[in-house]
Motif scaffolding. Structure first.
Motif, short mmCIF file in Angstrom:
data_model
loop_
_atom_site.label_atom_id
_atom_site.label_comp_id
_atom_site.label_asym_id
_atom_site.label_seq_id
_atom_site.Cartn_x
_atom_site.Cartn_y
_atom_site.Cartn_z
N ASN A 61 -10.25 -23.48 -53.42
CA ASN A 61 -10.94 -24.77 -53.32
C ASN A 61 -12.42 -24.65 -53.01
O ASN A 61 -13.18 -25.61 -53.18
N TYR A 62 -12.85 -23.48 -52.55
CA TYR A 62 -14.26 -23.31 -52.14
C TYR A 62 -14.96 -22.22 -52.96
O TYR A 62 -16.05 -21.80 -52.62
N ILE A 63 -14.31 -21.81 -54.04
CA ILE A 63 -14.80 -20.64 -54.78
C ILE A 63 -16.15 -20.89 -55.43
O ILE A 63 -16.89 -19.96 -55.76
N GLN A 64 -16.53 -22.17 -55.59
CA GLN A 64 -17.84 -22.49 -56.17
C GLN A 64 -19.00 -22.03 -55.28
O GLN A 64 -20.14 -21.92 -55.74
N HIS A 65 -18.70 -21.72 -54.04
CA HIS A 65 -19.73 -21.25 -53.11
C HIS A 65 -19.92 -19.73 -53.19
O HIS A 65 -20.79 -19.19 -52.50
N GLY A 66 -19.12 -19.07 -54.01
CA GLY A 66 -19.28 -17.63 -54.18
C GLY A 66 -17.95 -16.92 -54.21
O GLY A 66 -17.20 -16.97 -53.23
N PHE A 67 -17.64 -16.26 -55.32
CA PHE A 67 -16.34 -15.62 -55.48
C PHE A 67 -16.11 -14.53 -54.45
O PHE A 67 -15.01 -14.39 -53.91
N LYS A 68 -17.13 -13.77 -54.13
CA LYS A 68 -16.97 -12.63 -53.23
C LYS A 68 -16.46 -13.05 -51.87
O LYS A 68 -15.62 -12.36 -51.26
N TYR A 69 -16.93 -14.17 -51.37
CA TYR A 69 -16.60 -14.58 -50.00
C TYR A 69 -15.58 -15.72 -49.91
O TYR A 69 -14.98 -15.92 -48.87
N TYR A 70 -15.40 -16.45 -51.01
CA TYR A 70 -14.54 -17.63 -50.96
C TYR A 70 -13.34 -17.55 -51.90
O TYR A 70 -12.68 -18.55 -52.14
N SER A 71 -13.07 -16.36 -52.43
CA SER A 71 -11.89 -16.22 -53.28
C SER A 71 -10.63 -16.31 -52.42
O SER A 71 -10.68 -16.19 -51.19
N SER A 74 -10.07 -13.54 -49.93
CA SER A 74 -11.18 -13.21 -49.02
C SER A 74 -10.89 -13.72 -47.61
O SER A 74 -10.28 -14.78 -47.43
N GLN A 75 -11.36 -12.97 -46.63
CA GLN A 75 -11.20 -13.38 -45.25
C GLN A 75 -12.16 -14.51 -44.90
O GLN A 75 -13.28 -14.57 -45.38
N MET A 76 -11.70 -15.39 -44.04
CA MET A 76 -12.53 -16.48 -43.55
C MET A 76 -13.39 -15.95 -42.39
O MET A 76 -12.86 -15.52 -41.38
N LYS A 77 -14.69 -15.99 -42.58
CA LYS A 77 -15.64 -15.48 -41.58
C LYS A 77 -16.41 -16.65 -40.97
O LYS A 77 -16.67 -17.65 -41.65
N PRO A 78 -16.82 -16.52 -39.70
CA PRO A 78 -17.55 -17.61 -39.05
C PRO A 78 -18.78 -18.09 -39.80
O PRO A 78 -19.03 -19.29 -39.90
N ASN A 79 -19.54 -17.16 -40.38
CA ASN A 79 -20.77 -17.54 -41.07
C ASN A 79 -20.52 -18.32 -42.37
O ASN A 79 -21.42 -18.96 -42.90
N LEU A 80 -19.28 -18.26 -42.86
CA LEU A 80 -18.94 -18.97 -44.10
C LEU A 80 -18.58 -20.43 -43.87
O LEU A 80 -18.51 -21.21 -44.82
N ILE A 81 -18.35 -20.81 -42.62
CA ILE A 81 -17.90 -22.17 -42.31
C ILE A 81 -18.78 -22.84 -41.25
O ILE A 81 -18.40 -23.88 -40.70
N THR A 82 -19.93 -22.24 -40.98
CA THR A 82 -20.85 -22.82 -40.00
C THR A 82 -22.24 -22.92 -40.62
O THR A 82 -22.46 -22.53 -41.77
N GLY A 83 -23.21 -23.43 -39.85
CA GLY A 83 -24.56 -23.57 -40.37
C GLY A 83 -24.60 -24.54 -41.53
O GLY A 83 -24.08 -25.65 -41.44
N GLU A 84 -25.17 -24.10 -42.65
CA GLU A 84 -25.25 -24.98 -43.82
C GLU A 84 -23.89 -25.26 -44.44
O GLU A 84 -23.74 -26.18 -45.24
N ARG A 85 -22.87 -24.48 -44.07
CA ARG A 85 -21.50 -24.72 -44.54
C ARG A 85 -20.65 -25.40 -43.45
O ARG A 85 -19.43 -25.39 -43.50
N GLY A 86 -21.30 -25.98 -42.47
CA GLY A 86 -20.60 -26.55 -41.32
C GLY A 86 -19.71 -27.73 -41.64
O GLY A 86 -18.83 -28.08 -40.85
N GLN A 87 -19.91 -28.36 -42.80
CA GLN A 87 -19.08 -29.50 -43.20
C GLN A 87 -18.02 -29.10 -44.23
O GLN A 87 -17.36 -29.95 -44.82
N LEU A 88 -17.85 -27.80 -44.44
CA LEU A 88 -16.98 -27.33 -45.52
C LEU A 88 -15.50 -27.66 -45.27
O LEU A 88 -14.81 -28.17 -46.14
N ILE A 89 -15.03 -27.37 -44.07
CA ILE A 89 -13.61 -27.57 -43.77
C ILE A 89 -13.42 -28.93 -43.12
O ILE A 89 -14.00 -29.23 -42.08
N LYS A 90 -12.58 -29.74 -43.74
CA LYS A 90 -12.31 -31.09 -43.26
C LYS A 90 -10.81 -31.35 -43.24
O LYS A 90 -10.07 -30.80 -44.07
N PRO A 91 -10.35 -32.19 -42.33
CA PRO A 91 -8.94 -32.61 -42.38
C PRO A 91 -8.62 -33.27 -43.71
O PRO A 91 -9.51 -33.80 -44.38
#
Length: 311
Positions: A61-71, A74-91
């Protein structure tokens, strides 16, 4: 048997507002409790004492942000869901209708109305109303394919996303903590029993984003009941202790095969048959079993295969 020390400033309104909201901000967690966000992302089956590994996305669902990190793998890393991606994960309730439909189609992801959760949990719970507190708190429950864990804690309405008033929450962890709040006045005993309540409450989920939301919901549920009882915020170390338990008990799993999602592999084997005549090589696909999921047995403090005794 399964049935289906830093303080947080009480005067910080942004802290209270974030804790009380439906959409917990990972950026807020990283800024205020970075070690705890790290804990909530750990995969306990694949991690070792030497190497920490995180839960995987297990969807695209998030692969448009980069296949390497969002396939999906791929492991979920803090830097991938915070900062400018802070609104990525929603209920789910706050996701777009299109994404809701896509996830329903691909992962059979649906929401369960709170009234249904209440009715089903009531039906199971009615047989245990006469348990003493210790027995009730330690009774083992599990929510299968838990999504955001509404059967464990009903912090918000799964359809609307609205926060549910404290007294109306009906998850099985809610029920344990409500009883502890009503019967215990010693703070150390309260903490001991709450930890027992979390240790006896399990859930598993395929998708990494939903799994993180479930873990966050349980962490903030702990805060809600602590604050309701003691009119103050928990110390950082107490948050950390509960996060550790949650990271073991709310785990990522393919519920049909009891393995880490997408860890099963297909391998092509090419072999030549022996015969008196020359023949073409034949191909055969062999399935290599995925990695079996482990969970913590808190009675022995040892990790055990989830499917122990099943296979």
């Amino acid at each position: 048997m399964f049935m289906v020390l830093r303080g947080i400033d009480n005067k910080d309104n942004s802290t209270i507002e974030n804790i009380s909201t439906t959409n917990i901000q990972e950026s807020f967690l990283r800024e205020t409790m970075p070690e705890i966000l790290d804990i909530l992302l750990i995969d306990r089956t694949t991690s070792t004492t030497r190497t920490k590994k995180n839960i995987i996305w297990a969807n695209e669902n998030y692969i448009q942000h980069g296949f390497k990190y969002y396939s999906a793998k791929s492991q979920m890393k803090p830097n991938l869901i915070t900062g400018e991606r802070g609104q990525l994960i929603k209920p789910r309730a706050l996701k777009s209708r299109e994404l809701q439909k896509e996830r329903t189609k691909s992962k059979a992801e649906v929401f369960t109305p709170t009234w249904v959760v209440k009715k089903q949990n009531d039906e199971v719970d009615k047989d245990y109303q006469n348990d003493n507190l210790e027995t009730y708190v330690k009774r083992t429950w599990i929510e299968i394919t838990c999504g955001e864990a509404p059967y464990m804690t009903t912090r918000y309405d799964m359809e609307t996303g609205d926060i549910i008033p404290f007294e109306e929450r009906v998850g099985f962890v809610d029920r344990k903590l409500k009883r502890i709040n009503s019967e215990v006045e010693d703070k150390a005993e309260w903490q001991r029993l709450v930890e027992e309540a979390f240790k006896s409450s399990y859930g598993f989920e395929w998708s990494g984003d939903s799994l993180l939301l479930a873990r966050e919901n349980l962490l903030y549920t702990y805060r809600d009941y602590y604050y309701a009882k003691w009119s103050e915020e928990p110390l950082y170390g107490l948050f950390e202790d509960i996060a550790e338990i949650i990271s073991y008990n709310i785990f990522q799993m393919d519920g049909l095969k009891y393995i880490i999602p997408l860890s099963e592999k297909k391998e092509k084997i090419i072999y030549q048959q022996l015969s008196l005549f020359d023949g073409e090589p034949e191909e055969q696909w062999v399935i290599k079993p995925g990695r079996r999921v482990k969970i913590m047995n808190w009675k022995t403090n040892r990790m055990e295969f989830f499917d122990k005794g099943v296979k």
